[in-house]
Design a protein around this motif. Sequence first.
Motif, PDB file in Angstrom:
ATOM      1  N   LEU A 226      -6.056   4.470  -3.966  1.00 39.90           N
ATOM      2  CA  LEU A 226      -5.217   3.267  -3.957  1.00 39.90           C
ATOM      3  C   LEU A 226      -5.763   2.210  -4.914  1.00 39.90           C
ATOM      4  O   LEU A 226      -5.007   1.526  -5.610  1.00 39.90           O
ATOM      5  CB  LEU A 226      -5.127   2.704  -2.538  1.00 39.90           C
ATOM      6  N   VAL A 242       3.006   2.006  -3.308  1.00 34.88           N
ATOM      7  CA  VAL A 242       2.796   3.120  -2.379  1.00 34.88           C
ATOM      8  C   VAL A 242       3.042   2.606  -0.957  1.00 34.88           C
ATOM      9  O   VAL A 242       2.560   1.527  -0.589  1.00 34.88           O
ATOM     10  CB  VAL A 242       1.347   3.673  -2.479  1.00 34.88           C
ATOM     11  N   ASP A 244       3.630   4.355   3.309  1.00 37.57           N
ATOM     12  CA  ASP A 244       3.588   5.605   4.074  1.00 37.57           C
ATOM     13  C   ASP A 244       4.934   5.835   4.745  1.00 37.57           C
ATOM     14  O   ASP A 244       5.868   5.020   4.633  1.00 37.57           O
ATOM     15  CB  ASP A 244       2.442   5.597   5.085  1.00 37.57           C
ATOM     16  N   TYR A 311       4.377  12.373  -1.287  1.00 37.31           N
ATOM     17  CA  TYR A 311       3.105  13.116  -1.335  1.00 37.31           C
ATOM     18  C   TYR A 311       2.777  13.555   0.090  1.00 37.31           C
ATOM     19  O   TYR A 311       2.277  12.781   0.909  1.00 37.31           O
ATOM     20  CB  TYR A 311       1.987  12.241  -1.912  1.00 37.31           C
ATOM     21  N   TRP A 316       2.407   9.989   2.110  1.00 38.26           N
ATOM     22  CA  TRP A 316       2.626   8.802   1.285  1.00 38.26           C
ATOM     23  C   TRP A 316       3.928   8.944   0.516  1.00 38.26           C
ATOM     24  O   TRP A 316       4.365  10.056   0.193  1.00 38.26           O
ATOM     25  CB  TRP A 316       1.475   8.618   0.279  1.00 38.26           C
ATOM     26  N   ILE A 318       5.301   7.436  -3.150  1.00 34.27           N
ATOM     27  CA  ILE A 318       4.876   6.716  -4.357  1.00 34.27           C
ATOM     28  C   ILE A 318       6.113   6.439  -5.197  1.00 34.27           C
ATOM     29  O   ILE A 318       6.964   7.325  -5.358  1.00 34.27           O
ATOM     30  CB  ILE A 318       3.868   7.546  -5.186  1.00 34.27           C
TER      31      ILE A 318
END
Length: 960
Positions: A226, A242, A244, A311, A316, A318
């Motif tokens: 990060l 980013v 979650d 991801y 995550w 992005i």
Amino acid sequence: MPNKLSKIIFYIILFVSVLSIFVVEVFYTTYEYSLYKQNLKRLETEFIQRQKQNLKAEVQRAISLIEYNYSKKEKIINQNVKERTYEAYNLAKSLYEKYKNVKSKEQIIELIKNSLRNLKFYDGYGYYAIYAFDGKTIMHGANKDYENSYKLKDYKDINGKFTLKSIIKIAKIKNEGYVNWRFLDPITNKEDRKKGYLKVFEPYDMIIVTADYISRIEKDLKKEALDRIRKIEYANDGYIFVFDLDGNILAHKYSKLEGKKILSFNDSKEKKIVKTLLNSIKNEDESFITYSWKRPNQFEFTDKLTYLKKYEKWSWIIGTGVYLDTMYDILDKQKQLLQEKTFYRIFYSLCIFIVLIGFIYFITRKISNDMDKTFSIFIDFFKRANTTNEKIETKNMKFYEFKELAINANKMIDIKLQNEYEIESKNKEVLINLSLLNEYKKAVDASAIVSKTDKNGVITFANEKFCKISGFSKEELIGSKHSLVKHPDTKTEVYQELWKTILNKRVWKGVLKNRTKEGKTYYVKSTIVPILDLHSNIKEFIAIRYDISDLINQEKRIKLQTTDMLTNLPNRQKLLEDLEAKDGMILSVFNILRFKEVNEYFGFEIGDKLLLEVARKLYSLLNDSKLSLYKLQGDEFAILAHVNEIFLEDFKKKCFEIIKQIKVTKFEVEENILEVNLICGISSEKNYFINAEMAKNHAKLENKDIIVFDENREIKSNLIENINWTKKLKKALNEDRIVVFAQPIISNETNKIDKYECLVRMIDEDGTIISPFKFLNVAKKSKLYSVLTQKVIEKSFNYFKYKDVEFSINLSLEDILHKPTISFLEQMLNENKKAAQRFIVEIVEEEGIENYQEISDFIERLKYLGCKVAIDDFGTGYSNFEYLMKLNVDIVKIDGSMIKYINQDLNAKVVTELIVSFTKKLNIKTVAEFVHSEEIFEIVKDMGIDYSQGFYLGTPKAIE
């Protein structure tokens, strides 16, 4: 009539030309307008697509950083737990070695337990444990109640795996190794994998263990990823964000948003848009979405294009985006440029159309008049040709074709007079040729491989040489086709081209690969001639061949020796041959920076494939017959050119462009995206290769892309200085002017000389004493360093072998790894066993002990021979407490850079006190270097340092 014909030609040419230009102009204008419409549409489509690709590329770049961190976790935890276990093992081993002769087993075990029990690490969750092979817990760093009991013998992890039993099983089989369990993570309270490393402490059959959680490693790697993502920025203030899957913002350019839930926005419109974003990626791996959003520090909503990528490994999302108004402003400017460009092309074409019409009119008019005059000349010539044989005057002919026609017409008259004489001469030549033809046939038949076939390819004649080289008899060859000797490796296209040529009544020449009756390969240089009859029809074919197998095989061997097997490029040997054969060259040598890291991290197979991709890219970037590409050893390439074909400055620009293009190229090797950075050295002076190599090495030291040897005076002056010092050193060695000086080392307890350190010096031809700082680096580069070391060893032993005092010699890592030097040292120790008991080796290394096992083995060999070992310059370079515990040394020499200012620098004093305290616990003696005053001498004695050395106590003096 000529005037009439010339006028007709004039009007026809003028009309056709004007009509053609008009049609072309109309077509061109229509085409340009159509092209404008197509380009306008394509420009918009490609622009949007390019913006999407840019967004996708930026997100992919961030994912590559994340993926890189994710891939490191297993390696980090493996390295951490192993290093921690080894630290405990070495501490236990050190305590055992120190007290094995003075304390009982139980006392030593208690010392080991007390040393390890309170050591905590890994955020306080890491600890050491020691077990016996029968399942008894000897020491437990987390819970002392387990100690001296069997409570953990049947303890299981959450999957029912016996933890201690698995440790004992590995210890019995391998003596050391990794072990895995699954527990609840103490931080997250979630199920997690725990990995440990164990090593058996052989003297007491104890198992030393430590372990760590994967999730703890992942937490650090996530934070690191990060942090790196926050720093990513690109054109038009672009950034990466980013969050979650629960909607928590993890990284954002505007840090005030980090740590918030993206569904917590107050504005209902914003909240609705965020829900749309989450829904777009919820069931997809990636998503493009367009929506309205506020610009930073503004209140109005603006359309924005955003790309999101999931991801899965860390749950995550992005993403990044671009505002459409900014994007369309750029697009409108490009459309305007396209419109203006199209208008100007049409305008210029109209101007050219008008100019061409006028030009064609005047040119056509002039051609018509010139043709009129020429026709008149030819009419007069043909009227007089039969009576006067007068020739045409060609000087004033306006047209090349008419001039050639006039010359040939003049020749007709000469040929007419010579025909009879030539016919008679030809008849005589025919008779002579007929008589020689059979002799020529014999000569060809004796020296070449000859065969004839009919027009269908069936062999009708084969001479003895054909039979001998093919292994077939005449009976086997005649009536067959040449496919009888055809090698299967020869492509069908070769024979198709051969037959196409000879069936068109042309001669075919080339090299063919054939095979004998026994299957052996041979090569022939072939000429196949179609034989025609009187009507120019093919009657048969005759083939004349020469055996060139030896030449082909020799060429293959030469190519093998001068070709790099990986890239199929010319190699270093070929480069040296080319440099030797020519003068006036320019050479550049390229080196891939940090290529060793690719081999170490990805493996040598990936490294080789990357070299192959780089070679292909370099070859495509050259695309110039003036430049030759070579593959040198390891990760180096070279480009060679001749000064007559390219200027040095242009060559330098080309090298800069190559480095730039390679740097921006993403090399994909087995799904790994690798970046390559090159440095380059260039030389156009003699000794091209050596000079370019030096320039390349200089570029690496100065962190520059390119250095040109010819432009860098420092390289030349260093080269000259190194050559001079090399000559001086060689001459000093030959004339025995390498001498040993000894400096006393004083006991701080008795104030008397206890030992000497042997130091090398050179005596110049004028008697000047030269310090080793002047010639040691030159000795290493000129491969005289080992000779120098052996000379010091020999002279030191010859002097001190009869003295009742200890003496020491400095050995570098290079000395220790040089087998002839160590063999010579061991020979001197075996020949002087009494001196061996008084001999001390001072290990010197500035860059770090990477060859720990070799150093450890060397120390053990010296100990076996009765010698002592000292670590020189402790406190700098590799010198740290970890290696001090691992290496079985007797003396630590504290670096003079700390002792020199110990009366002024508090930090130096604190570090020195720490070293003294640590070494005393390990029963290691200490020496203070660079004691240059009485004040320093008194300070080091008060600190408890055992020995002192420096100019205040004694200067180095030559031994006799």
